[in-house]
Design an enzyme around this catalytic site. Structure first.
Site, PDB file in Angstrom:
ATOM      1  N   ASP A 140       0.809  -1.214   0.000  1.00 35.73           N
ATOM      2  CA  ASP A 140       0.000   0.000   0.000  1.00 35.73           C
ATOM      3  C   ASP A 140       0.841   1.261   0.000  1.00 35.73           C
ATOM      4  O   ASP A 140       0.308   2.353  -0.144  1.00 35.73           O
ATOM      5  CB  ASP A 140      -0.963  -0.005   1.194  1.00 35.73           C
ATOM      6  N   ASP A 443     -11.821  -6.607   9.696  1.00 34.16           N
ATOM      7  CA  ASP A 443     -11.833  -8.075   9.719  1.00 34.16           C
ATOM      8  C   ASP A 443     -13.004  -8.618  10.533  1.00 34.16           C
ATOM      9  O   ASP A 443     -13.742  -9.487  10.076  1.00 34.16           O
ATOM     10  CB  ASP A 443     -10.502  -8.600  10.261  1.00 34.16           C
TER      11      ASP A 443
END
Ligand SMILES: *[C@@H]1O[C@H](CO)[C@@H](O)[C@H](O)[C@H]1NC(C)=O
Ligand SMILES: CC(=O)N[C@H]1CO[C@H](CO)[C@@H](O)[C@@H]1O
Length: 734
Positions: A140, A443
């Site tokens: 990223d 998550d």
């Protein structure tokens, strides 16, 4: 032969002796009810001291009792799993499915490239047919140095993977392996070991010097066409998609065997488009991988977690491929194990009770949470498919292999736009498909929504750990991490996915309670703050808040306190901890609740009122040498970011209790008659003394230590002033 067809690939066992535990839990519950009854029946009358104080205490105890009931969901019905890998290999042979492995990294300064490629190499070397394995690295930061490191790793893998297979090496992260063999010397392996180690060290030198320099030399850049993709790179937040297949299906290692596919991806980022942090990265990987390898099983690991067991893929497949129950399972979560934990786990980071107790409890009710790393997913379920009996995949027969025939170059071209930042606009991605956006614990919320679609999950905690990572090594990092978790979990509670109502009827009641336990971490701060401040202040003023030793009401308090703590100690020791570790864990329990959760709670409230925005702080994975030295000696590290309000809070509460206790001691010394008055307040004095005792490291950090890890004097002054003024205010009020 016929029988073996019906032999399951995995087995679920229930815990033994659960009836005894349940009886014990019921006795505690009766104790808690008696405490509530005491509070209700002894509310001070109008005009008497402390009516509101009393009601506040009642509310706190109501809350604690309620959280205790919720936490029973973690202990009431535990289950344990084991797998039969030999049956799997016999039954499926060449029909094993493709597996895609996602590794995510976000910042080369916090997550050094060497750490990242060790993770990548460890998962490339899984004991699994290499042509069915594809490894994707999502970077990223779009860092050319990380790309360079991965390029080097792709070369090194050609030597490393055959070496691992020839010598049956474990663990397969080179760094961890070289450390583990440095003490045990095996002469038969000596020469190959020396050769491979030399190769590794040369690679390490090249990567580290490039990282130190901060840029790549012209010579390096001319080596691979992939570097040309950085020509138009503006910044970490502003670049087009960089995608490179570093190892494709045709490459072989030095012995001529196939290699796993290896792909580097830095998805497109533009300042005007939200990038949605890790959830965005994983979703981009889901799309890109669907075009390149489309493995039906996806393993997701963080770049700081290497594989410690090359058979873990087979373990996970035993669950998915089981003919009877496999089709219900959406994900298989492995526990997080950390190698950086000191003997007595000073920051409570090993989370061993969660690992050895709570998750097994959740598993008994339909499955654990998805915790973002060390988790195998079924692609369909991760992409939002609802569970139904038709979801059965015919693994046998080979039609699950969708590997494309195009060349690597063509695949890169057709995949690139899948990682662009406009691709998701006006789609259900980030909402119904893939990981959910807008939550600091993407998550957990994703796992919950998968379970609400009817899927089950599995918690698999084998004796030999499958993934090993690093935990934070300072107090500020630990508290910051817990702030993010508590904040995210609380947001889930308030969101439209709230486990208390949305999930009702979709998952079992036990699982709902289990989720609520985590989701209500943040609001826990209120009763804890109350309990650790108000009784001590009242002590100074002689206001009694607990039953006297001579009354029968004293018994439930003592019973609940003693049995609950004795049980938690036994549970901790049983999970593999030490006595001092348990004590440290109790301290961290208090610190998290009176700092991280306070900020997590206020931030969530502010956010839901529209005052602030989500931030995602990555926990650092590297630390200075003297910080590490103190960590190894288990000295609490408060610096350097300890000017945060969290530390002022912690220090103020610690000092308040210290002053209160000193005040009582002084009164007792000056006035012998007050002994009888204070005898009646035994429980309150006990509470205050325990708070002082557990805060000892804080007093040291405030006043006694001289090293860099102590609490800065500005915080010390602030907290002394705050504590004294709180005491003064209270004295005036009552
Ligand atoms: C990691 O794997 C090794 C074997 O390679 C094993 O001895 C060790 O116990 C494992 N580590 C943990 C924490 O389980
Ligand atoms: C990131 C980090 O702190 N790593 C440390 C983990 O612990 C080992 C030994 O306990 C250190 O050598 C690492 O540097």
């Amino acid at each position: 032969m016929r029988n073996s067809k019906y032999a399951p690939l995995f087995e679920t066992k229930r815990a033994k002796g659960i009836a005894i535990y349940r009886l014990f839990a019921v006795s505690i519950f009766i104790g808690i009810c008696s405490i509530w009854a005491y509070r209700l029946s002894h509310i001070p009358r109008k005009g008497e001291d402390g009516k509101w104080i009393w009601i506040g205490l009642f509310a706190s105890e109501l809350w604690f009792g309620f959280s205790w009931i919720l936490s029973e969901a973690h202990r009431w019905n535990p289950s344990y799993r084991c797998t039969f890998k030999d049956r799997l290999s016999k039954r499926y042979g060449n029909d094993l499915p493709d597996v895609d492995i996602f590794v995510c990294t976000a910042d080369p300064a916090i997550e050094p490239p060497m750490m990242v490629i060790n993770t990548v190499l460890s998962v490339m070397a899984y004991d699994y047919p290499p042509e069915k394995l594809s490894v994707y690295l999502s970077d990223d930061a779009g860092s050319d140095i990380t790309f360079y490191a991965l390029l080097e790793a792709s070369q090194f893998a050609k030597h490393w993977i055959p070496y691992c297979k020839d010598f049956n090496v474990e663990p397969r992260s080179p760094a961890a392996y070289f450390i583990s063999v440095s003490d045990t010397h095996d002469t038969k392996q000596d020469k190959p070991l020396a050769t491979i180690k030399k190769l590794y060290e040369d690679m390490e030198n090249r990567i580290e010097s490039a990282a130190k320099l901060g840029r790549l030399s012209k010579e390096i850049c001319s080596k691979h066409r992939g570097f040309s993709q950085w020509n138009l790179y503006a910044s970490r937040r502003d670049h087009h998609t960089i995608l490179q297949i570093l190892i494709d299906g045709n490459a072989t290692d030095i012995k001529g065997s196939a290699l796993p596919t290896l792909v580097y991806l830095a998805r497109e980022k533009r300042p005007q488009h939200p990038h949605n942090f890790k959830a965005g990265a994983v979703n981009a990987l889901i799309r890109v991988s669907s075009n390149i390898s489309n493995g039906q099983i996806i393993l997701n690991v963080d770049c700081d977690m290497y594989s410690n067991n090359s058979h873990a893929v087979l373990d996970a497949l035993c669950f998915f491929l089981d003919e009877e129950k496999g089709h219900e399972i959406a994900f298989v979560q492995f526990p997080q194990i950390f190698e950086n934990i000191t003997k007595n786990d000073i920051y409570g980071n090993s989370l061993i009770v969660g690992r050895e107790v709570e998750f097994h409890g959740l598993d008994g009710y339909g499955g654990p949470l998805y915790i973002g790393t060390g988790c195998f997913h079924r692609r369909d379920a991760l992409c939002g498919k609802k569970f139904s009996e038709e979801c059965k995949i015919q693994w046998k027969g080979g039609n699950n292999t969708m590997r494309r025939e195009e060349s690597a170059h063509e695949l890169e071209e057709t995949s690139r736009f899948l990682a662009s930042c406009t691709y998701e606009e006006n789609t259900q991605r980030g909402k119904e498909i893939g990981l959910k956006y807008g939550c600091p614990v993407e998550d957990v919320i994703t796992g919950l929504s998968i379970q609400c679609q009817g899927w089950k999950s599995v918690y698999f905690n084998p004796p030999r750990s499958a993934f090993i990572g690093v935990a934070p090594t300072t107090l500020p990092q630990t508290l910051e991490q817990h702030k993010r978790w508590s904040e995210g979990d609380f947001q889930i509670f308030l969101s439209k996915y709230g486990p208390a109502w949305f999930a009702h009827g979709k998952i079992s009641l036990g699982l709902q309670m289990g989720y609520c336990c985590y989701c209500l971490w943040a609001p826990n701060c209120l009763p804890t703050l109350y309990y650790s401040v108000v009784p001590s202040l009242c002590l100074l003023r002689g206001i009694s808040l607990f039953p006297q030793c001579s009354t029968p009401w004293f018994i439930p308090y003592v019973y609940v306190i003693v049995s609950k703590y004795a049980y938690s100690l036994i549970e901790f020791l049983w999970s593999g901890g030490t006595i001092l570790g348990w004590w440290n864990n109790q301290r961290m329990w208090l610190y998290r609740r009176t700092s991280s959760y306070v900020l997590g709670f206020t931030d969530t409230i502010l956010k839901s009122l529209g005052f602030s925005d989500t931030a995602f702080v990555i926990t650092a994975k590297v630390a200075d040498e003297d910080v590490l030295e103190r960590y190894q000696r288990e000295i609490m590290e408060f610096g350097p970011s300890s000017s945060s309000p969290m530390f002022t809070l912690l220090a103020t509460i610690a000092l308040l209790n210290l002053f209160s206790l000193l005040g009582v001691v002084q009164k007792l010394a000056l006035n012998k008659d007050s002994i009888s008055q204070y005898q009646a307040m035994a429980l309150q004095i006990l509470l205050c003394s325990l708070l002082v005792l557990i805060n000892l490291p804080l007093y040291q950090g405030l006043f006694l230590r001289k090293d860099k890890g102590k609490i800065p004097s500005s915080v010390a002054v602030k907290s002394v002033v705050l504590a004294l003024s709180a005491i003064t205010c209270f004295t005036f009020m009552y």
